[in-house]
Design a protein around this motif. Structure first.
Motif, PDB file in Angstrom:
ATOM      1  N   MET A   1       0.822  -1.196   0.000  1.00  0.00           N
ATOM      2  CA  MET A   1       0.000   0.000   0.000  1.00  0.00           C
ATOM      3  C   MET A   1       0.865   1.259   0.000  1.00  0.00           C
ATOM      4  SD  MET A   1      -2.962  -1.054  -0.226  1.00  0.00           S
ATOM      5  CE  MET A   1      -3.554   0.607  -0.184  1.00  0.00           C
ATOM      6  N   PHE A   2       2.010   1.194   0.639  1.00  0.00           N
ATOM      7  CA  PHE A   2       2.904   2.352   0.713  1.00  0.00           C
ATOM      8  C   PHE A   2       3.390   2.759  -0.683  1.00  0.00           C
ATOM      9  CE2 PHE A   2       7.213   4.094   1.037  1.00  0.00           C
ATOM     10  CZ  PHE A   2       6.976   5.178   1.866  1.00  0.00           C
ATOM     11  N   PHE A   3       3.576   1.779  -1.571  1.00  0.00           N
ATOM     12  CA  PHE A   3       4.118   2.058  -2.900  1.00  0.00           C
ATOM     13  C   PHE A   3       3.044   2.443  -3.904  1.00  0.00           C
ATOM     14  CE2 PHE A   3       7.215  -1.162  -1.234  1.00  0.00           C
ATOM     15  CZ  PHE A   3       8.217  -0.242  -0.986  1.00  0.00           C
ATOM     16  N   PHE A   4       1.785   2.306  -3.540  1.00  0.00           N
ATOM     17  CA  PHE A   4       0.724   2.608  -4.488  1.00  0.00           C
ATOM     18  C   PHE A   4       0.667   4.104  -4.778  1.00  0.00           C
ATOM     19  CE2 PHE A   4      -2.600  -0.992  -4.695  1.00  0.00           C
ATOM     20  CZ  PHE A   4      -1.604  -1.868  -5.081  1.00  0.00           C
ATOM     21  N   PRO A   5       0.176   4.492  -5.966  1.00  0.00           N
ATOM     22  CA  PRO A   5       0.081   5.921  -6.302  1.00  0.00           C
ATOM     23  C   PRO A   5      -0.877   6.642  -5.387  1.00  0.00           C
ATOM     24  CG  PRO A   5      -1.080   4.570  -7.921  1.00  0.00           C
ATOM     25  CD  PRO A   5      -0.312   3.629  -7.054  1.00  0.00           C
ATOM     26  N   ARG A   6      -0.518   7.881  -5.040  1.00  0.00           N
ATOM     27  CA  ARG A   6      -1.359   8.678  -4.149  1.00  0.00           C
ATOM     28  C   ARG A   6      -2.495   9.303  -4.960  1.00  0.00           C
ATOM     29  NH1 ARG A   6       0.693   5.914  -1.140  1.00  0.00           N
ATOM     30  NH2 ARG A   6       1.988   6.398   0.653  1.00  0.00           N
ATOM     31  N   GLY A   7      -3.584   8.636  -5.058  1.00  0.00           N
ATOM     32  CA  GLY A   7      -4.727   9.141  -5.812  1.00  0.00           C
ATOM     33  C   GLY A   7      -5.738   8.052  -6.032  1.00  0.00           C
ATOM     34  N   ILE A 241      -8.719   2.713   2.111  1.00  0.00           N
ATOM     35  CA  ILE A 241      -9.476   1.539   2.561  1.00  0.00           C
ATOM     36  C   ILE A 241      -9.862   0.675   1.368  1.00  0.00           C
ATOM     37  CG2 ILE A 241     -11.665   0.795   3.592  1.00  0.00           C
ATOM     38  CD1 ILE A 241     -11.438   3.281   5.444  1.00  0.00           C
ATOM     39  N   GLY A 242     -10.281   1.317   0.264  1.00  0.00           N
ATOM     40  CA  GLY A 242     -10.630   0.561  -0.937  1.00  0.00           C
ATOM     41  C   GLY A 242      -9.445  -0.208  -1.494  1.00  0.00           C
ATOM     42  N   TYR A 243      -8.292   0.462  -1.580  1.00  0.00           N
ATOM     43  CA  TYR A 243      -7.076  -0.218  -2.035  1.00  0.00           C
ATOM     44  C   TYR A 243      -6.740  -1.396  -1.117  1.00  0.00           C
ATOM     45  CZ  TYR A 243      -5.419   3.027  -5.672  1.00  0.00           C
ATOM     46  OH  TYR A 243      -5.252   3.747  -6.823  1.00  0.00           O
ATOM     47  N   THR A 244      -6.833  -1.141   0.174  1.00  0.00           N
ATOM     48  CA  THR A 244      -6.478  -2.174   1.158  1.00  0.00           C
ATOM     49  C   THR A 244      -7.361  -3.408   1.002  1.00  0.00           C
ATOM     50  OG1 THR A 244      -5.808  -0.445   2.701  1.00  0.00           O
ATOM     51  CG2 THR A 244      -6.174  -2.642   3.614  1.00  0.00           C
ATOM     52  N   ILE A 245      -8.656  -3.194   0.812  1.00  0.00           N
ATOM     53  CA  ILE A 245      -9.582  -4.325   0.659  1.00  0.00           C
ATOM     54  C   ILE A 245      -9.226  -5.150  -0.575  1.00  0.00           C
ATOM     55  CG2 ILE A 245     -11.988  -4.944   0.169  1.00  0.00           C
ATOM     56  CD1 ILE A 245     -12.798  -2.532   1.919  1.00  0.00           C
ATOM     57  N   THR A 325       0.277 -11.289  -8.532  1.00  0.00           N
ATOM     58  CA  THR A 325       1.155 -10.107  -8.508  1.00  0.00           C
ATOM     59  C   THR A 325       0.807  -9.152  -9.644  1.00  0.00           C
ATOM     60  OG1 THR A 325       2.928 -11.487  -7.598  1.00  0.00           O
ATOM     61  CG2 THR A 325       3.559  -9.349  -8.471  1.00  0.00           C
ATOM     62  N   VAL A 326       0.521  -9.704 -10.814  1.00  0.00           N
ATOM     63  CA  VAL A 326       0.130  -8.875 -11.960  1.00  0.00           C
ATOM     64  C   VAL A 326      -1.178  -8.149 -11.667  1.00  0.00           C
ATOM     65  CG1 VAL A 326      -0.618  -8.952 -14.368  1.00  0.00           C
ATOM     66  CG2 VAL A 326       1.372 -10.259 -13.657  1.00  0.00           C
ATOM     67  N   LEU A 327      -2.108  -8.831 -10.993  1.00  0.00           N
ATOM     68  CA  LEU A 327      -3.381  -8.187 -10.633  1.00  0.00           C
ATOM     69  C   LEU A 327      -3.144  -7.007  -9.688  1.00  0.00           C
ATOM     70  CD1 LEU A 327      -5.746 -11.264 -10.085  1.00  0.00           C
ATOM     71  CD2 LEU A 327      -5.739  -9.665 -11.996  1.00  0.00           C
ATOM     72  N   ILE A 328      -2.237  -7.174  -8.718  1.00  0.00           N
ATOM     73  CA  ILE A 328      -1.921  -6.076  -7.794  1.00  0.00           C
ATOM     74  C   ILE A 328      -1.311  -4.900  -8.563  1.00  0.00           C
ATOM     75  CG2 ILE A 328      -0.424  -5.382  -5.876  1.00  0.00           C
ATOM     76  CD1 ILE A 328      -0.728  -8.187  -4.732  1.00  0.00           C
ATOM     77  N   LEU A 329      -0.413  -5.213  -9.507  1.00  0.00           N
ATOM     78  CA  LEU A 329       0.258  -4.153 -10.266  1.00  0.00           C
ATOM     79  C   LEU A 329      -0.688  -3.450 -11.234  1.00  0.00           C
ATOM     80  CD1 LEU A 329       3.685  -5.862 -11.017  1.00  0.00           C
ATOM     81  CD2 LEU A 329       3.235  -3.968  -9.463  1.00  0.00           C
ATOM     82  N   GLY A 330      -1.854  -4.042 -11.492  1.00  0.00           N
ATOM     83  CA  GLY A 330      -2.841  -3.385 -12.339  1.00  0.00           C
ATOM     84  C   GLY A 330      -3.289  -2.050 -11.789  1.00  0.00           C
ATOM     85  N   PHE A 331      -3.169  -1.842 -10.461  1.00  0.00           N
ATOM     86  CA  PHE A 331      -3.523  -0.556  -9.848  1.00  0.00           C
ATOM     87  C   PHE A 331      -2.451   0.507 -10.101  1.00  0.00           C
ATOM     88  CE2 PHE A 331      -5.489  -3.671  -6.852  1.00  0.00           C
ATOM     89  CZ  PHE A 331      -6.804  -3.398  -7.183  1.00  0.00           C
TER      90      PHE A 331
END
Length: 658
Positions: A1-7, A241-245, A325-331
């Motif tokens: 979650m820390f590495f995800f884009p802020r938006g 929260i949405g990303y986390t879920i 992993t590819v599904l996670i990187l889709g975000f």
């Protein structure tokens, strides 16, 4: 979650050249149409090309040079019979030359701006714009001297003046980098980053309409504005929260898969940590690259993940983790559909193509296939988006080739992971199978009979493993090391006895049985002392399972019948555990068959057939394979291989007449 884009995430997916699949779309709020990065960079390049740099004028240099020249003239012409009036005339001419040269200053060759027509001259705190042609450089000094002396009709003294000015003149203009950069930044700040505004409620694109270049620009501008608005103080927590879920759902699928189909991995914290660390590394590498430059996203060698997991675990687990992993990187990545499509295909090809990674050619072939999938997939997507191949980005193919080259570094990465997590790969197993290794060399010197027996068992077990699709390399290494515990007391085992003297004749059956059983425990100790991996030690622990040292048990039983009393079976039973994998089960069968085959007097096809059936069926009856994931069909296949191998070993063939 820390590495995800802020938006937040824009709720519509769109691509150039494809129809708009949703209802008519109207602007939800006022927003600006952003210029593309290429347009902004182009404008900046134009500003850089037309920039006018600032140069500082040093007045001290002109005064210093004039003073030196006036003194030098007196010294040069003092030896010649010139009157004071003439010397003063020479000094006046030299002064005029200095004033001419330093009127706008002199630039050094190094400091001269390239491809510039003009510059700003900073003199006495005032900036004056001059053309470059009006600024002298050092190479112009001789021409000024020549022209001035010609006007004054003093050309016969030119050599003296040329030498004088050549030694004395020096540049006095220096580039003012700080002020020039500030001026450039000021010009950059005037650039407009938008092409206009779209008012709220205006139709952006109709349903079924193809997304053209202008539509794409408007939609991307709206997407950028929309996602930045979502990341406000009031709703950023909802986005998190949405990303986390969603990420939790993906990881939950991983743990459910492990619990249901890979329980031994699920129960091993080290292996769980290893899998999660690899996922995290791939997410980290991809997000760093995306933040630096989205165009480089396919440089990240994501196929290293299934390569490594297949090496240490199996193909099914490797592919499952890769897809998650590819599904996670889709975000994280742009054009997520393309990315997920290409990476999933590349992962499948990786799993299908890579076998026996310890063979270098196999890795190169697999990497070549992965790179080909990327190139063909990119080519197809480009034709869908553009409808032609005119504007294809050939640099993208270079990125795919770079991806393949980086993927080749999986070998040293596997070695690092082995040392950190204590795992073992086929590459390490290949190294351990070398009979010149320290431990096997010691075994061949101290217990040559056992060493020969281990080699025979390794050949039998490897052939059986290949036949049923088990890990042949692991079985072979396990067979080579399974009896290393016999090194401590080699002569107590018949294969190492070279005379008719049997040391067991001087021992009671209970003590003899203990010596035979202890070779398992001692083998584990020797293996651990020599840093043998746990996967190989498992073969030492299980190659006799919970079977009994039957010869000495019967001998003790006969002795007890004479003197009375009961025999405790546990004193003659190996501590176990029983085999718990196909590989360890294969070794138990091959070891027992090879050892017992030495007792065959007149081996024949029928004798060998009954002999193998009796040994393996006896192990099944004792429930030795109850915990191993091996089927009856596979056991029958193993029997056939063992029979055929023994027939080959004993060279059963037609007897030729004398």
């Amino acid at each position: 979650m820390f590495f995800f884009p802020r938006g937040g995430k824009f709720k519509y997916e769109f691509q150039k050249g494809k129809p708009w699949q949703y209802d008519n779309f109207y602007a939800p709020f006022d927003f600006s149409i952003n210029k593309g990065e290429a347009e902004i960079n182009s404008e900046k390049e134009k500003i850089r090309a037309g920039r006018v740099d600032y140069y500082d004028y040093d007045t001290k240099v002109a005064k210093e040079v004039d003073s030196i020249i006036q003194i030098e003239i007196t010294q040069i012409f003092d030896d010649v019979d010139f009157s004071d009036l003439q010397i003063r005339q020479f000094q006046q001419v030299a002064k005029e030359m200095v004033e001419e040269l330093y009127n706008n200053g002199i630039l050094s060759k190094v400091g001269r701006p390239s491809n510039r027509n003009s510059l700003y001259l900073l003199k006495n705190n005032e900036a004056k714009k001059l053309r470059i042609n009006n600024i002298y450089k050092l190479s112009d000094v001789s021409l000024v001297v020549e022209n001035t002396l010609a006007k004054k009709k003093l050309t016969k003294f030119e050599p003296e003046f040329q030498q004088l000015f050549f030694n004395a003149i020096k540049p006095n203009l220096s580039f003012n980098e700080d002020l020039s950069n500030k001026e450039l930044e000021a010009e950059f700040s005037k650039i407009s980053y938008s092409l206009g505004n779209i008012d709220e409620g205006k139709l952006i694109i109709a349903k079924g309409e193809v997304v053209e270049e202008e539509d794409l620009r408007v939609l991307e501008s709206l997407k950028s504005e929309y996602e930045s608005k979502l990341w406000g103080k009031n709703n950023q927590y909802y986005v998190l929260i949405g990303y986390t879920i969603l990420v939790a759902m993906v990881l939950t699928m991983l743990f459910l898969f492990l619990k249901k189909y890979r329980l031994e991995v699920f129960q091993d914290n080290t292996k769980i940590t290893f899998i999660v660390v690899n996922i995290l590394l791939m997410v980290f590498a991809t997000t760093i690259i995306v933040k630096y430059n989205e165009g480089l996203v396919f440089v990240v060698p994501l196929c290293i993940l299934p390569l490594i997991l297949k090496t240490f675990f199996d193909a099914r687990l490797g592919l499952f983790v890769h897809v998650l992993t590819v599904l996670i990187l889709g975000f994280v990545v742009p054009n997520s559909f393309e990315y997920i499509f290409l990476q999933t295909l590349a992962g499948i090809v990786t799993i299908l193509s890579v076998s026996e990674l310890y063979k270098r050619a196999n890795l190169f072939i697999s990497v070549g296939q992965i790179t080909l999938i990327y190139i063909v997939g990119y080519f197809a997507f480009h034709m869908i988006h553009e409808g032609n191949i005119d504007n294809i980005q050939w640099m993208a193919f270079g990125f795919f080739l770079l991806n393949g080259m980086i993927t080749l570094f999986v070998q040293p990465l596997i070695y690092v992971f082995e040392k950190i997590f204590g795992l073992v790969s086929d590459v390490s197993l290949l190294e351990m199978s070398d009979t010149n290794s320290k431990l096997l060399k010691e075994l061949s010197n101290r217990a040559p009979g056992t060493f020969h027996h281990s080699l025979q068992v390794a050949n039998l077990a490897e052939a059986a493993a290949n036949e049923i699709g088990a890990n042949a390399m692991l079985v072979r290494v396990g067979a080579l090391y399974h009896d290393i515990g016999k090194m401590n007391n080699p002569t107590y085992f018949t294969e190492n006895q070279i005379t008719n003297v049997n040391p067991h004749d001087d021992l009671d059956p209970l003590e003899s049985g203990k010596i035979i059983i202890d070779h398992v425990i001692q083998g584990i100790e020797i293996a651990r002392k020599n840093n043998v991996p746990d996967r190989v030690i498992d073969f030492i622990r299980t190659h006799h399972g919970t079977s009994m040292v039957y010869y000495f048990y019967k001998k003790q039983k006969a002795l007890q019948e004479e003197i009375g009393g009961e025999v405790n079976e546990e004193d003659f039973r190996y501590p176990g555990p029983a085999p718990f994998s196909r590989e360890t089960a294969i070794l138990m069968m091959a070891d027992s068959v090879e050892a017992a085959s030495k007792s065959l007097k007149n081996p024949s096809f029928l004798v060998i057939n009954d002999f193998v059936e009796k040994i393996v069926n006896g192990q099944i009856a004792e429930n030795q394979f109850l915990n191993a994931n091996i089927t009856f069909k596979e056991i029958e296949t193993i029997k056939k291989v063992l029979k055929q191998k023994l027939i080959n070993i004993y060279h059963l063939r037609v007897e030729y007449p004398e």
